[in-house]
Motif scaffolding. Structure first.
Motif, short mmCIF file in Angstrom:
data_model
loop_
_atom_site.label_atom_id
_atom_site.label_comp_id
_atom_site.label_asym_id
_atom_site.label_seq_id
_atom_site.Cartn_x
_atom_site.Cartn_y
_atom_site.Cartn_z
N GLY A 81 0.70 -1.18 0.29
CA GLY A 81 -0.14 -0.13 0.05
C GLY A 81 0.95 1.31 -0.12
N ARG A 82 1.91 1.32 0.72
CA ARG A 82 2.90 2.51 0.91
C ARG A 82 3.74 2.60 -0.19
N LEU A 83 3.80 1.47 -1.07
CA LEU A 83 4.72 1.56 -2.47
C LEU A 83 3.85 1.64 -3.71
N GLY A 84 2.60 1.58 -3.41
CA GLY A 84 1.62 1.55 -4.57
C GLY A 84 1.99 0.30 -5.47
N ALA A 85 2.33 -0.73 -4.85
CA ALA A 85 2.39 -2.02 -5.60
C ALA A 85 1.46 -2.88 -5.31
N ALA A 102 4.23 -7.82 -15.50
CA ALA A 102 3.52 -6.74 -14.55
C ALA A 102 3.64 -5.27 -15.30
N GLU A 103 2.20 -4.76 -15.41
CA GLU A 103 2.25 -3.26 -15.86
C GLU A 103 2.39 -2.41 -14.87
N ASP A 104 2.20 -2.77 -13.69
CA ASP A 104 2.21 -1.89 -12.58
C ASP A 104 3.32 -2.50 -11.58
N PRO A 105 4.08 -1.54 -10.69
CA PRO A 105 5.03 -2.15 -9.46
C PRO A 105 4.35 -3.43 -9.00
#
Length: 152
Positions: free
Chosen positions: A9-13, A55-58
């Motif tokens: 959550g904190r890393l946006g992953a 993966a398209e996102d982190p």
């Protein structure tokens, strides 16, 4: 203890448990208390790298990339740099945490085989090491801070 909710959550992953990528034969072997060897691990490490590549996102994948060669293999399969987070802790701490979890196929008795295989990341690897003998919030703070100072 699980870092997946707090840290991602904190890393946006997104978080993926690498254990979900194990071939059924590996799961059966570990469920019977039989340690995996290199031949068992290669068919698992490749999909870990492929998942990172797709993966398209982190993406954070929780996995036991125990050896330098395993980390190199994951990076090669990912076809891009991979940052490894080594959660360092004593066997006693990890055993206690394994005993507290439920519904997992790997029994704590196999932990010794993982420690005997472990090659902590070297200074020349794209990795950070975090001591897990601290509260979860402190572990996450350390990871977020160290990742913020790295080139990804």
């Amino acid at each position: 203890m699980s870092l997946n909710g707090s840290c991602v959550g904190r890393l946006g992953a997104t978080y993926l448990d690498g254990d979900d990528l194990h071939p059924l034969a590996n799961i059966a072997k570990m469920s019977q208390g039989i340690a995996l060897n290199d031949d068992d691990r290669w068919p698992w490490l490749t999909p870990v790298g492929w998942a990172l590549a797709a993966a398209e996102d982190p993406l954070i994948i929780g996995c036991s990339a125990l050896k330098r060669a395993y980390r190199a293999h994951i990076t090669q399969a990912a076809e891009a740099p991979v940052t490894f987070i080594h959660l360092a802790g004593t066997p006693e701490i990890v055993t206690a945490r394994m005993n507290a979890r439920t519904g997992h196929f790997m029994p704590p008795e196999l932990l010794a085989s993982q420690y005997s295989t472990l090659e902590p990341p070297g200074a020349d690897e794209n990795a950070i090491s975090v001591n897990i003998d601290q509260p979860l919030d402190a572990i996450v703070d350390t990871i977020v801070t160290q990742l913020g100072g790295m080139r990804r």
